[in-house]
Design an enzyme around this catalytic site. Structure first.
Site, mmCIF file in Angstrom:
data_model
loop_
_atom_site.group_PDB
_atom_site.id
_atom_site.type_symbol
_atom_site.label_atom_id
_atom_site.label_comp_id
_atom_site.label_asym_id
_atom_site.label_seq_id
_atom_site.Cartn_x
_atom_site.Cartn_y
_atom_site.Cartn_z
ATOM 1 N N GLY A 1 1.847 -6.014 7.167
ATOM 2 C CA GLY A 1 0.955 -6.644 6.189
ATOM 3 C C GLY A 1 -0.314 -7.120 6.860
ATOM 4 N N CYS B 1 -3.459 1.541 6.298
ATOM 5 C CA CYS B 1 -3.911 0.848 7.510
ATOM 6 C C CYS B 1 -4.453 1.845 8.546
ATOM 7 C CB CYS B 1 -2.787 0.007 8.093
ATOM 8 S SG CYS B 1 -1.279 0.943 8.348
ATOM 9 N N ASN C 1 0.807 -1.232 0.000
ATOM 10 C CA ASN C 1 0.000 0.000 0.000
ATOM 11 C C ASN C 1 0.835 1.273 0.000
ATOM 12 O OD1 ASN C 1 0.736 -0.680 2.648
ATOM 13 N ND2 ASN C 1 -0.978 0.442 3.506
ATOM 14 N N GLU D 1 6.992 0.497 16.048
ATOM 15 C CA GLU D 1 8.047 1.050 15.218
ATOM 16 C C GLU D 1 8.146 2.536 15.504
ATOM 17 O OE1 GLU D 1 6.826 -0.109 11.207
ATOM 18 O OE2 GLU D 1 8.127 -1.863 11.395
ATOM 19 N N GLU E 1 3.320 -5.251 12.282
ATOM 20 C CA GLU E 1 2.370 -4.152 12.059
ATOM 21 C C GLU E 1 1.289 -4.694 11.146
ATOM 22 O OE1 GLU E 1 2.455 -1.404 13.593
ATOM 23 O OE2 GLU E 1 4.460 -1.622 14.443
ATOM 24 N N THR F 1 -3.148 -9.406 8.884
ATOM 25 C CA THR F 1 -3.125 -10.108 10.177
ATOM 26 C C THR F 1 -2.929 -11.609 9.987
ATOM 27 O OG1 THR F 1 -4.392 -8.378 11.253
ATOM 28 C CG2 THR F 1 -4.513 -10.547 12.271
ATOM 29 N N ALA F 2 -3.542 -12.181 8.934
ATOM 30 C CA ALA F 2 -3.391 -13.624 8.708
ATOM 31 C C ALA F 2 -1.930 -13.968 8.405
ATOM 32 C CB ALA F 2 -4.290 -14.061 7.551
ATOM 33 N N THR F 3 -1.265 -13.127 7.613
ATOM 34 C CA THR F 3 0.153 -13.372 7.313
ATOM 35 C C THR F 3 0.997 -13.213 8.578
ATOM 36 O OG1 THR F 3 -0.290 -12.345 5.182
ATOM 37 C CG2 THR F 3 1.998 -12.836 5.669
HETATM 38 O O1 TXE Z 1 -0.674 -8.517 2.673
HETATM 39 P P1 TXE Z 1 0.182 -9.769 2.910
HETATM 40 P P2 TXE Z 1 -1.188 -7.974 1.316
HETATM 41 C C1 TXE Z 1 -3.649 -5.851 5.104
HETATM 42 C C2 TXE Z 1 -4.936 -5.512 4.411
HETATM 43 C C3 TXE Z 1 -4.801 -6.189 3.091
HETATM 44 C C4 TXE Z 1 -4.131 -7.448 3.525
HETATM 45 C C5 TXE Z 1 -3.484 -8.172 2.429
HETATM 46 O O2 TXE Z 1 -5.987 -6.084 5.119
HETATM 47 O O3 TXE Z 1 -6.020 -6.441 2.456
HETATM 48 O O4 TXE Z 1 -3.198 -7.030 4.502
HETATM 49 O O5 TXE Z 1 -2.489 -7.339 1.832
HETATM 50 C C6 TXE Z 1 4.514 -11.158 2.355
HETATM 51 N N1 TXE Z 1 5.538 -15.434 4.979
HETATM 52 N N2 TXE Z 1 -2.640 -4.850 4.982
HETATM 53 O O6 TXE Z 1 -1.610 -8.976 0.316
HETATM 54 O O7 TXE Z 1 -0.270 -10.864 2.047
HETATM 55 C C7 TXE Z 1 3.986 -10.585 1.058
HETATM 56 O O8 TXE Z 1 4.682 -11.119 -0.036
HETATM 57 C C8 TXE Z 1 6.215 -14.283 4.913
HETATM 58 C C9 TXE Z 1 -2.389 -4.046 6.149
HETATM 59 O O9 TXE Z 1 -0.104 -7.048 0.882
HETATM 60 O O10 TXE Z 1 0.206 -9.910 4.374
HETATM 61 C C10 TXE Z 1 4.228 -9.105 1.269
HETATM 62 O O11 TXE Z 1 5.579 -8.771 1.024
HETATM 63 N N3 TXE Z 1 5.824 -13.233 4.164
HETATM 64 C C11 TXE Z 1 -1.127 -3.353 6.077
HETATM 65 C C12 TXE Z 1 3.911 -8.934 2.752
HETATM 66 O O12 TXE Z 1 4.067 -10.230 3.328
HETATM 67 C C13 TXE Z 1 4.674 -13.349 3.481
HETATM 68 C C14 TXE Z 1 -0.694 -2.886 4.759
HETATM 69 C C15 TXE Z 1 2.497 -8.444 3.020
HETATM 70 O O13 TXE Z 1 1.603 -9.314 2.347
HETATM 71 C C16 TXE Z 1 3.901 -14.520 3.541
HETATM 72 C C17 TXE Z 1 -1.017 -3.781 3.686
HETATM 73 C C18 TXE Z 1 4.376 -15.604 4.323
HETATM 74 N N4 TXE Z 1 3.714 -16.754 4.444
HETATM 75 C C19 TXE Z 1 -1.974 -4.714 3.839
HETATM 76 N N5 TXE Z 1 2.805 -14.340 2.780
HETATM 77 C C20 TXE Z 1 -0.762 -2.340 7.139
HETATM 78 N N6 TXE Z 1 -1.068 -2.578 8.411
HETATM 79 O O14 TXE Z 1 -0.092 -1.360 6.824
HETATM 80 C C21 TXE Z 1 2.873 -13.098 2.270
HETATM 81 N N7 TXE Z 1 4.016 -12.489 2.676
#
Ligand code: TXE
Length: 481
Positions: free
Chosen positions: A226, A282, A150, A462, A248, A228-230
């Site tokens: 990223g 976020c 984002n 952070e 975060e 919450t599930a990740t």
């Molecule tokens: O996040 P991902 P995405 C939230 C928001 C959004 C959702 C998905 O709800 O819809 O996250 O966004 C890496 N092990 N936020 O798809 O998938 C991935 O390659 C290690 C909130 O971007 O969590 C990327 O580099 N890494 C947020 C990073 O994690 C893994 C801002 C984030 O990807 C991985 C953006 C794994 N198993 C999205 N799987 C905020 N709080 O600022 C994926 N990645």
């Protein structure tokens, strides 16, 4: 077509496996470059280079480390326009936003930590005439930094800069959805002759590259932003290895509006806090609670302004709402509008995909900013993170009632409060379950302040000296007098 490279041990290199992923321009819905589809072999090379560079980098004088980071910051400034264009093309965000926020902030992140380390102090604790203690804070080793799509370079640099400043070397992974400015950063590192192995950037998919970073035995500290599930997945991998973790994660932030606020200022800011970056920040306030006596006034004024917002080509300096980041994300956001209607919500404006008139951009992922009312505070639409240009409106009567709504989600990242009553502002700020509370403002950021969320919005903080603490290991030395 342009092929991006990894940056490992000071070199711009192809992935070992030789395969690439499509990088899509969301404003046109078309592939425009290719990114390395790296795997655990590339991560292993990067970790080895970072481990070898660690003794040199961590023992370098603070002043020299600071000079390298300042040189990066200066090169970002020099390439500002090119980087803003790249960020806008990669992410779909308006170029005006990339020029005003993303790239200046990436520049500032490096400058901030380059100078912060020059002013660090260490703690000491005297024990009368018996003894005294002092605290050493040493770099940990190789830091893994994983960031989302984002605010691509902004969040990438928010991790890398403090990790490097405090003497760690880094293996970093940008989002595979928005890799381009991270690639430009690797070019900058080559330009300024950053010593080999100090920063390594590995492109590719989360489950491959991100997972390999999370489980690598030579990467003892991980900073992640990223979903919450990740975050949960990374914790499950890293916890048995006793890695230090900063997470975060998502948010579902309340924007609480009392009748005694400065209405015009609130309205202007609420447009931004709802829809900046197409609502994909976020910190955006997606649940808007309005004191009942001004509900209709607010609703009418807000709907009028939002329905006039221009959704357009990101490279047009006049555009305020660009494209969403990907087709799957657009579909996810639209599915929440449908869910909201099933849950009894009424769409007051927006709710639909936009096909731009310009033929070149007709396949882009555009959507009208959307306002929904009539939903219960506890329904799924109001509890789950949508992360797009969708907000809901709800009236409230008392402070207690709105506090219960605000605190009802599993998230606790940011809250915004509009009131001219000082006592109420303090009272509410204290009771909101939120890592950040903005009173009569939004996204007013001071880089020295702690940044992060409560509950499932994350773990750790952070920002400022919090980040320098996170990337160092404190050691107490006790001397008997
Ligand atoms: O996040 P991902 P995405 C939230 C928001 C959004 C959702 C998905 O709800 O819809 O996250 O966004 C890496 N092990 N936020 O798809 O998938 C991935 O390659 C290690 C909130 O971007 O969590 C990327 O580099 N890494 C947020 C990073 O994690 C893994 C801002 C984030 O990807 C991985 C953006 C794994 N198993 C999205 N799987 C905020 N709080 O600022 C994926 N990645």
């Amino acid at each position: 077509m342009k092929k991006l490279t990894n940056y490992i041990n000071g070199n711009l290199v192809a992935p070992i496996g030789g395969s690439y992923l499509d990088n899509i321009d969301p404003s046109r819905g078309k592939v425009y470059s290719l990114i390395p589809d790296s795997d655990e072999r590339d991560v292993a090379l990067a970790a080895k280079a970072a481990k070898e560079a660690f003794p040199f980098w961590s023992n370098l004088s603070t002043k020299k480390r600071s000079d390298y980071l300042l040189a990066i910051s200066e090169r970002i400034e020099a390439r500002m326009h090119e980087m803003a264009e790249a960020e806008s093309l990669d992410n779909g965000k308006p170029i005006s936003l990339a020029m005003e926020v993303d790239i200046p902030r990436a520049r500032d992140n490096f400058a901030f930590y380059a100078t912060a380390i020059l002013h660090e102090q260490s703690e000491s604790h005297l024990m009368g005439t018996t003894g005294f203690n002092y605290t050493l804070r040493d770099a940990i080793g190789v830091a893994g930094c994983i960031s989302p799509w984002n605010l691509p370079l902004y969040l990438f640099s928010w991790k890398i800069a403090p990790a490097l400043a405090s003497g760690n070397t880094v293996v970093a992974k940008p989002s595979e959805i928005t890799p381009y400015t991270a690639y430009l950063l690797s070019e900058i590192c080559v330009e300024i002759n950053l010593p080999p192995g100090v920063l390594n950037i590995v492109h590719g998919l989360g489950p491959k590259v991100g997972q390999a970073i999370s489980e690598h035995p030579d990467i003892p500290v991980i900073s992640f932003t990223g979903g919450t599930a990740t975050g949960k997945q990374i914790s499950a991998t890293a916890a048995p290895l006793f890695k230090k973790l900063s997470l975060e994660l998502g948010g579902k932030n309340p924007n609480i509006i009392f009748a005694d606020c400065d209405f015009d200022e609130m309205l202007k800011t609420t447009l931004r806090s709802s829809f900046a970056n197409q609502g994909q920040i976020c910190l955006c306030g997606s649940r808007i609670f309005i004191e009942r006596s001004i509900y209709e006034k607010f609703k009418n004024a807000f709907v009028e302004k939002v329905s006039q917002m221009k959704v357009g080509i990101p490279s047009d300096p006049k555009t305020k709402m660009g494209a969403l980041v990907s087709e799957s994300h657009l579909n996810k956001v639209l599915s929440y509008v449908k869910l909201a209607q099933e849950e009894g919500g009424r769409v007051l404006t927006g709710g639909n995909r936009v096909i731009l008139e310009e033929a070149e951009f007709k396949d882009g992922y555009y959507m009208r900013p959307t306002i929904i009312e009539g939903l219960d505070a506890y329904c799924r639409t109001n509890q789950e993170e949508i992360f797009g240009p969708v907000v809901s409106l709800q009236a409230f009567d008392t402070e207690e009632e709105v506090l219960a709504y605000a605190n009802s989600t599993r998230y606790g990242l940011a809250a915004t409060l509009w009131t001219s009553n000082l006592q109420r502002a303090h009272r509410m700020a204290h009771k909101l379950e939120s890592g950040i509370v903005w009173v009569n403002c939004w996204l007013l950021r001071d880089l020295r302040t702690p940044f992060g969320g409560m509950k499932q919005s994350g773990m750790g903080r952070e920002g400022g000296f919090e980040a320098l603490r996170f990337f160092t290991e404190p050691k107490n030395v006790c001397i008997r007098l």
